[in-house]
Design a protein around this motif. Structure first.
Motif, PDB file in Angstrom:
ATOM      1  N   UNK A 134       1.008  -1.305   0.062  1.00  0.00           N
ATOM      2  CA  UNK A 134      -0.014  -0.093   0.172  1.00  0.00           C
ATOM      3  C   UNK A 134       0.925   1.254   0.053  1.00  0.00           C
ATOM      4  N   UNK A 135       0.490   2.477  -0.372  1.00  0.00           N
ATOM      5  CA  UNK A 135       0.952   3.763  -0.157  1.00  0.00           C
ATOM      6  C   UNK A 135       1.406   3.841   1.153  1.00  0.00           C
ATOM      7  N   UNK A 136       2.713   4.627   1.726  1.00  0.00           N
ATOM      8  CA  UNK A 136       3.206   4.620   3.053  1.00  0.00           C
ATOM      9  C   UNK A 136       1.789   5.114   3.959  1.00  0.00           C
ATOM     10  N   UNK A 137       1.271   6.331   3.518  1.00  0.00           N
ATOM     11  CA  UNK A 137       0.278   6.793   4.503  1.00  0.00           C
ATOM     12  C   UNK A 137      -0.866   5.874   4.638  1.00  0.00           C
ATOM     13  N   UNK A 138      -1.311   5.075   3.618  1.00  0.00           N
ATOM     14  CA  UNK A 138      -2.344   4.161   3.786  1.00  0.00           C
ATOM     15  C   UNK A 138      -1.962   3.100   4.684  1.00  0.00           C
ATOM     16  N   UNK A 139      -0.696   2.611   4.540  1.00  0.00           N
ATOM     17  CA  UNK A 139      -0.295   1.547   5.425  1.00  0.00           C
ATOM     18  C   UNK A 139      -0.123   1.869   6.920  1.00  0.00           C
ATOM     19  N   UNK A 140       0.271   2.898   6.937  1.00  0.00           N
ATOM     20  CA  UNK A 140       0.541   3.501   8.338  1.00  0.00           C
ATOM     21  C   UNK A 140      -0.941   4.009   9.241  1.00  0.00           C
ATOM     22  N   UNK A 141      -1.860   4.335   8.242  1.00  0.00           N
ATOM     23  CA  UNK A 141      -3.218   4.379   8.745  1.00  0.00           C
ATOM     24  C   UNK A 141      -3.546   2.809   9.573  1.00  0.00           C
ATOM     25  N   UNK A 142      -3.596   2.092   8.530  1.00  0.00           N
ATOM     26  CA  UNK A 142      -4.139   0.663   8.826  1.00  0.00           C
ATOM     27  C   UNK A 142      -3.232   0.254  10.083  1.00  0.00           C
ATOM     28  N   UNK A 143      -1.962   0.248  10.101  1.00  0.00           N
ATOM     29  CA  UNK A 143      -1.285   0.069  11.186  1.00  0.00           C
ATOM     30  C   UNK A 143      -1.977   0.543  12.605  1.00  0.00           C
ATOM     31  N   UNK A 144      -1.916   2.110  12.586  1.00  0.00           N
ATOM     32  CA  UNK A 144      -2.544   2.668  13.854  1.00  0.00           C
ATOM     33  C   UNK A 144      -3.906   2.044  14.012  1.00  0.00           C
ATOM     34  N   UNK A 145      -4.737   1.854  13.203  1.00  0.00           N
ATOM     35  CA  UNK A 145      -6.094   1.220  13.482  1.00  0.00           C
ATOM     36  C   UNK A 145      -5.914   0.000  14.196  1.00  0.00           C
ATOM     37  N   UNK A 146      -5.125  -0.937  13.549  1.00  0.00           N
ATOM     38  CA  UNK A 146      -4.948  -2.217  13.971  1.00  0.00           C
ATOM     39  C   UNK A 146      -4.537  -2.340  15.604  1.00  0.00           C
ATOM     40  N   UNK A 147      -3.578  -1.464  15.833  1.00  0.00           N
ATOM     41  CA  UNK A 147      -3.127  -1.368  17.323  1.00  0.00           C
ATOM     42  C   UNK A 147      -4.439  -0.688  18.241  1.00  0.00           C
ATOM     43  N   UNK A 148      -4.973   0.330  17.476  1.00  0.00           N
ATOM     44  CA  UNK A 148      -5.826   1.008  18.367  1.00  0.00           C
ATOM     45  C   UNK A 148      -7.181   0.194  18.660  1.00  0.00           C
ATOM     46  N   UNK A 149      -7.497  -0.909  17.640  1.00  0.00           N
ATOM     47  CA  UNK A 149      -8.601  -1.731  17.865  1.00  0.00           C
ATOM     48  C   UNK A 149      -8.268  -2.854  19.162  1.00  0.00           C
ATOM     49  N   UNK A 150      -6.875  -2.880  19.457  1.00  0.00           N
ATOM     50  CA  UNK A 150      -6.583  -3.889  20.655  1.00  0.00           C
ATOM     51  C   UNK A 150      -6.195  -3.071  21.613  1.00  0.00           C
ATOM     52  N   UNK A 151      -6.343  -1.713  21.949  1.00  0.00           N
ATOM     53  CA  UNK A 151      -5.980  -0.785  23.188  1.00  0.00           C
ATOM     54  C   UNK A 151      -4.600  -0.706  23.323  1.00  0.00           C
ATOM     55  N   UNK A 152      -3.855  -0.712  22.218  1.00  0.00           N
ATOM     56  CA  UNK A 152      -2.517  -0.596  22.239  1.00  0.00           C
ATOM     57  C   UNK A 152      -1.814   0.720  21.453  1.00  0.00           C
ATOM     58  N   UNK A 153      -1.005   1.168  21.958  1.00  0.00           N
ATOM     59  CA  UNK A 153      -0.124   2.357  21.065  1.00  0.00           C
ATOM     60  C   UNK A 153       0.442   1.679  19.901  1.00  0.00           C
ATOM     61  N   UNK A 154       0.514   2.293  18.542  1.00  0.00           N
ATOM     62  CA  UNK A 154       1.002   1.931  17.455  1.00  0.00           C
ATOM     63  C   UNK A 154       2.698   2.334  17.544  1.00  0.00           C
ATOM     64  N   UNK A 155       3.496   1.176  17.630  1.00  0.00           N
ATOM     65  CA  UNK A 155       4.818   1.296  17.628  1.00  0.00           C
ATOM     66  C   UNK A 155       5.489   0.640  16.100  1.00  0.00           C
ATOM     67  N   UNK A 156       6.450   1.429  15.751  1.00  0.00           N
ATOM     68  CA  UNK A 156       6.996   0.637  14.637  1.00  0.00           C
ATOM     69  C   UNK A 156       8.529   0.434  14.915  1.00  0.00           C
ATOM     70  N   UNK A 157       9.076  -0.818  14.746  1.00  0.00           N
ATOM     71  CA  UNK A 157      10.626  -1.025  15.067  1.00  0.00           C
ATOM     72  C   UNK A 157      11.208  -0.689  13.875  1.00  0.00           C
ATOM     73  N   UNK A 158      12.016   0.182  13.762  1.00  0.00           N
ATOM     74  CA  UNK A 158      12.869   0.334  12.437  1.00  0.00           C
ATOM     75  C   UNK A 158      14.463   0.278  12.782  1.00  0.00           C
ATOM     76  N   UNK A 159      15.347   0.644  11.692  1.00  0.00           N
ATOM     77  CA  UNK A 159      16.590   0.490  11.851  1.00  0.00           C
ATOM     78  C   UNK A 159      17.692   1.615  11.420  1.00  0.00           C
ATOM     79  N   UNK A 160      19.041   1.748  11.839  1.00  0.00           N
ATOM     80  CA  UNK A 160      19.852   2.717  11.026  1.00  0.00           C
ATOM     81  C   UNK A 160      21.059   1.795  11.119  1.00  0.00           C
TER      82      UNK A 160
END
Length: 334
Positions: A134-160
């Motif tokens: 999905x486009x990035x903004x759409x994917x992130x909206x889905x992620x936030x909704x997914x965690x919100x439905x579970x009563x959890x804050x949305x976190x993303x694990x990334x790296x440098x």
């Protein structure tokens, strides 16, 4: 730096090089004594409104005014490390995820959403490796909704420092208001030297943590969800070094997954630190992993844990990449 035929420095990068590793030189100071220059090497994560953002391997970001550049070029990826095994970021990210499995998991394209009722960020965060489809903004909206439905804050694990597109994703998250909360190093090493230390028959290995092991584990209140996370993995082992009472002097956990052995939850009685207990526990686990065919080791350590980092330095562990947990911004209704 690159020179022209006339021997002058030249800027050979543009905004089209975002996502690539670059080396730049810029004017950092001008005065009576002349110009002073500063060199920066890292991943070009953005180039907007005349400002470059370069992410160094440790996650530090450097903002540079394009008008101050005197030289710049794309440079090859860092050379392979001379010690320890070789590995790509996607391989290690997925190995680490299998070693600390969530209770609930869903795929969004190649991204992995993970949840475990809030027990640790690692088991309750998005692992965005690959294409979400999905486009990035759409994917992130889905992620936030997914965690919100579970009563959890949305976190993303990334790296440098991962020689990939993760640095660009970090910049994209920050541009959308995601805040970096925790950073840690993922380190790797050859497994055999860890198992070569003196044997300690007093260290007991088991397939389950047991009450004594949990008595030393720092994350108190290890409920059913926590036990599911601790016990899940391809081949999980728990090590216990007995203490004077019911609580062990030291504990550890290891997950064997193909050629990799991942160490975690290495904890020692504060009164007995720097006595070799952590090494004894890891040696026992390493020998078991070697018996199962593993040849490489990995672990995670927070950047500010100087004591643990010094120990792992002595054991031959080298940093492969630094990973970060980003938290989505609070969304207001109305």
């Amino acid at each position: 730096m690159e020179f022209t035929a006339g021997g002058r420095l030249e800027v050979r990068i543009t905004g089209a090089d975002v996502g690539k590793r670059v080396s730049v030189r810029r004017v950092s100071e001008e005065g009576p004594a002349g110009r002073k220059f500063t060199d920066t090497v890292g991943v070009l994560t953005s180039w907007n409104d005349g400002v470059l953002l370069i992410t160094r391997r440790n996650g530090e970001r450097v903002a540079i005014d394009a008008s101050s550049l005197v030289a710049g070029k794309v440079v090859p990826a860092e050379p392979a490390r001379r010690r320890g095994p070789s590995a790509t970021y996607p391989e290690l990210a997925r190995i680490a995820s299998r070693a600390w499995q969530p209770v609930e998991r869903e795929l969004l394209g190649e991204w992995e959403l993970r949840a475990a009722s809030g027990f640790t960020r690692r088991a309750n965060s998005l692992l965005p490796v690959g294409d979400p489809g999905l486009p990035l903004d759409d994917a992130l909206r889905y992620v936030e909704q997914w965690y919100g439905d579970r009563g959890l804050p949305a976190y993303a694990q990334t790296a440098t420092g991962a020689q990939g597109t993760q640095e660009v994703l970090c910049a994209e998250l920050e541009a959308r208001g995601w805040a970096r909360e925790v950073s840690a190093e993922l380190r790797i090493a050859a497994l055999a030297p860890i198992g070569d230390a003196a044997d300690d028959p007093g260290v007991v290995l088991s397939r389950e943590p047991g009450e004594a092991w949990l008595g030393r584990y720092q994350r108190k209140g290890a409920d059913e969800v926590a036990l599911k996370v601790l016990c899940a993995g391809p081949s999980v082992w728990f090590a216990t070094a007995p203490g004077a009472g019911d609580v062990p002097a030291a504990i550890g956990r290891c997950v064997v997954d193909g050629r990799w052995a991942g160490f975690a939850a290495v904890e020692v009685d504060p009164a007995q630190r720097r006595s070799g207990l952590a090494t004894r526990v890891m040696t026992a686990l390493a020998r078991r992993a070697l018996d199962e065919g593993a040849s490489a080791a990995w672990l995670q350590v927070e950047a500010e844990n100087d004591g643990a980092r010094a120990l792992y330095d002595r054991m031959g562990f080298a940093t492969h990449h630094t990973y970060h947990h980003y938290r989505a911004p609070e969304r207001r209704c109305g």
